[in-house]
Scaffold this active site. Structure first.
Site, PDB file in Angstrom:
ATOM      1  N   LYS A 165       0.678   3.977  -2.802  1.00  9.06           N
ATOM      2  CA  LYS A 165      -0.033   4.189  -3.594  1.00  9.06           C
ATOM      3  C   LYS A 165      -0.345   5.823  -3.028  1.00  9.06           C
ATOM      4  O   LYS A 165      -0.429   7.070  -3.905  1.00  9.06           O
ATOM      5  CB  LYS A 165      -1.853   4.340  -2.271  1.00  9.06           C
ATOM      6  CG  LYS A 165      -2.891   2.447  -2.114  1.00  9.06           C
ATOM      7  CD  LYS A 165      -3.149   2.447  -1.174  1.00  9.06           C
ATOM      8  CE  LYS A 165      -3.747   0.883  -1.396  1.00  9.06           C
ATOM      9  NZ  LYS A 165      -4.735   0.826  -0.194  1.00  9.06           N
TER      10      LYS A 165
ATOM     11  N   SER B  57       0.624  -1.266  -0.032  1.00 14.94           N
ATOM     12  CA  SER B  57      -0.589   0.002   0.074  1.00 14.94           C
ATOM     13  C   SER B  57       0.448   1.178   0.179  1.00 14.94           C
ATOM     14  O   SER B  57       0.225   2.266  -0.238  1.00 14.94           O
ATOM     15  CB  SER B  57      -0.646   0.524   1.556  1.00 14.94           C
ATOM     16  OG  SER B  57      -1.935  -0.558   1.039  1.00 14.94           O
TER      17      SER B  57
ATOM     18  N   VAL C  45       1.078  -3.473   3.883  1.00 15.01           N
ATOM     19  CA  VAL C  45       0.997  -4.636   5.026  1.00 15.01           C
ATOM     20  C   VAL C  45       1.833  -6.029   4.712  1.00 15.01           C
ATOM     21  O   VAL C  45       2.328  -6.835   5.531  1.00 15.01           O
ATOM     22  CB  VAL C  45      -0.500  -6.240   4.270  1.00 15.01           C
ATOM     23  CG1 VAL C  45      -1.489  -5.171   4.800  1.00 15.01           C
ATOM     24  CG2 VAL C  45      -0.490  -5.905   2.560  1.00 15.01           C
TER      25      VAL C  45
ATOM     26  N   TYR D 229      -4.287   3.891   7.959  1.00 16.02           N
ATOM     27  CA  TYR D 229      -5.456   2.684   7.883  1.00 16.02           C
ATOM     28  C   TYR D 229      -6.962   3.305   8.447  1.00 16.02           C
ATOM     29  O   TYR D 229      -6.089   4.592   9.549  1.00 16.02           O
ATOM     30  CB  TYR D 229      -4.950   1.208   7.600  1.00 16.02           C
ATOM     31  CG  TYR D 229      -3.942   0.645   7.696  1.00 16.02           C
ATOM     32  CD1 TYR D 229      -3.798  -0.083   6.178  1.00 16.02           C
ATOM     33  CD2 TYR D 229      -3.072  -0.131   7.948  1.00 16.02           C
ATOM     34  CE1 TYR D 229      -3.342   0.422   4.853  1.00 16.02           C
ATOM     35  CE2 TYR D 229      -1.655  -0.359   7.489  1.00 16.02           C
ATOM     36  CZ  TYR D 229      -2.050  -0.573   5.456  1.00 16.02           C
ATOM     37  OH  TYR D 229      -0.794  -1.304   5.057  1.00 16.02           O
TER      38      TYR D 229
ATOM     39  N   TYR E 117      -3.046  -2.289 -10.649  1.00 13.97           N
ATOM     40  CA  TYR E 117      -2.663  -1.937  -9.124  1.00 13.97           C
ATOM     41  C   TYR E 117      -1.604  -2.765  -8.277  1.00 13.97           C
ATOM     42  O   TYR E 117      -0.707  -2.933  -7.587  1.00 13.97           O
ATOM     43  CB  TYR E 117      -4.186  -1.733  -8.615  1.00 13.97           C
ATOM     44  CG  TYR E 117      -4.298  -1.597  -7.015  1.00 13.97           C
ATOM     45  CD1 TYR E 117      -3.906  -0.470  -6.634  1.00 13.97           C
ATOM     46  CD2 TYR E 117      -4.795  -2.662  -6.510  1.00 13.97           C
ATOM     47  CE1 TYR E 117      -4.037  -1.187  -5.316  1.00 13.97           C
ATOM     48  CE2 TYR E 117      -5.146  -2.969  -5.156  1.00 13.97           C
ATOM     49  CZ  TYR E 117      -4.110  -2.010  -4.194  1.00 13.97           C
ATOM     50  OH  TYR E 117      -4.180  -1.735  -3.147  1.00 13.97           O
TER      51      TYR E 117
HETATM   52  O1  DON Z   1      -4.634  -4.226  -2.054  1.00 18.65           O
HETATM   53  C1  DON Z   1      -4.031  -4.981  -1.553  1.00 18.65           C
HETATM   54  O2  DON Z   1      -4.690  -5.707  -0.627  1.00 18.65           O
HETATM   55  C2  DON Z   1      -2.805  -5.025  -1.325  1.00 18.65           C
HETATM   56  N1  DON Z   1      -2.238  -5.476  -2.461  1.00 18.65           N
HETATM   57  C3  DON Z   1      -2.628  -3.781  -0.846  1.00 18.65           C
HETATM   58  C4  DON Z   1      -2.809  -3.598   1.320  1.00 18.65           C
HETATM   59  C5  DON Z   1      -1.731  -2.887   1.500  1.00 18.65           C
HETATM   60  O3  DON Z   1      -0.691  -3.117   1.799  1.00 18.65           O
HETATM   61  C6  DON Z   1      -2.593  -2.098   2.517  1.00 18.65           C
HETATM   62  N2  DON Z   1      -3.936  -1.283   1.693  1.00 18.65           N
HETATM   63  N3  DON Z   1      -4.088  -0.323   1.934  1.00 18.65           N
END
Ligand code: DON
Length: 327
Positions: A66, A63, A259, A241, A189
């Site tokens: 992003k 994430s 994550v 988050y 993505y």
């Molecule tokens: O979309 C997902 O679940 C992961 N590729 C990215 C998740 C992540 O790091 C937390 N999302 N805000």
């Protein structure tokens, strides 16, 4: 006086044996992460590097990507058009929640939750999927200062299990929030999330934002200075988050976590700091990362709303500190 490099090493040894939290497993490939990995790195806006632990270990950015894709979308479309597609309001919900998407505006609340990030990625310009992917890889290369690669097993793992993200993307297609072919947007993505970085890379990326969008190690402009404040504002309000409010209160600097266990944070005009440790708490934030940042903020008066020390404690700590220069 506290020596900054010595302080990072102290934090590393202090938190190295904290084994609370769990490695993310909802993307099967991420469950293979080594829970012992731990690194802390700071890069100042004039390019000094301080570090402790496994700073060269590679992991997927997830994430944290992003933030940088949002910056590119701002450059490509400008504030007003982007605001029509993606808002700037924190949700207080988990990052993968679908609940608010069907309410009111049909517009994802912000670019740091998955729905908003997928919508943002779908806006990246380019003639076909390969050109768009190259555009993103080039973007990340500007921020880290070297070539970047995708972890293909992680990409494939998320691509074949990311059903919630697919559901969100199709809902947004239904609302007209995604124009591009939905599967191509999702693939892009998933690919951006699977870009490999190190803790040191993340610190350089953060330092680039701290330095008005210019990479302090290469001198390359990664983001137009006009948009740095937009990106930092979103990080401050939405980057951690549904812990974003508490982070703003306790640590008080713009940040983003992912994550796979990375957290990147920016002290504007001063320093970019990153921590990597894959053990996550219930919100999805690195447990050791939170502790390290809380302590750093406290010790060096980094909280943006705390003007009592005027950042001088940090400046003093790095002034005479011997940096452990990475290769
Ligand atoms: O979309 C997902 O679940 C992961 N590729 C990215 C998740 C992540 O790091 C937390 N999302 N805000």
């Amino acid at each position: 006086m506290v020596d900054f490099q010595a302080f990072l090493e102290k934090l590393y040894w202090k938190y190295r044996d904290v084994n609370e939290g769990k490695v993310a497993s909802y993307i099967p490939e991420l469950a293979k992460a080594n829970s012992d990995s731990f690194a802390i790195c700071a890069v100042t806006r004039d390019g000094r590097v301080f570090q402790a632990g496994d700073v060269d270990q590679k992991f997927t950015i997830q994430s944290i990507s992003k933030v940088f894709v949002y910056g590119l979308a701002l450059e490509e479309h400008g504030r007003e058009r982007l605001l029509q597609k993606v808002g700037v309001e924190p949700t207080g919900d988990p990052f993968n929640s679908l609940i608010r998407l069907d309410e009111d505006s049909k517009r994802p609340d912000n670019p740091m939750v998955n729905a908003g990030a997928i919508a943002t990625t779908s806006l990246i310009k380019g003639d076909g999927p390969t050109e768009r992917l190259n555009r993103l890889l080039t973007l990340f290369q500007r921020y880290v200062g070297h070539e970047v690669f995708i972890d293909v097993p992680v990409f494939v793992s998320e691509r074949s299990t990311g059903h919630r993200n697919r559901a969100m993307a199709h809902l947004m297609l239904n609302f007209g929030m995604i124009d591009q072919k939905v599967d191509e947007a999702l693939d892009l993505y998933f690919q951006q999330c699977a870009i490999l970085v190190t803790c040191r890379d993340l610190a350089v990326m953060a330092a680039t934002l701290a330095n008005q969008g210019e990479n302090p190690l290469t001198g390359e402009q990664a983001l137009h200075p006009e948009y740095v404040r937009d990106v930092l504002s979103i990080m401050y309000t939405c980057g951690m988050y549904n812990f974003a409010g508490e982070w703003a209160y306790r640590v008080g600097i713009p940040a983003k976590s992912g994550v796979s266990g990375g957290i990147l944070a920016v002290v504007p005009n001063q320093v970019g700091i990153a921590v990597f440790s894959p053990l996550l708490d219930g919100h999805g934030n690195s447990v050791r990362g939170l502790r390290v940042f809380e302590e750093l903020s406290q010790e060096f008066g980094l909280h943006l709303m705390d003007l009592s020390m005027g950042r001088c404690r940090f400046e003093a700590a790095i002034r005479d500190s011997s940096e452990l220069t990475a290769s």
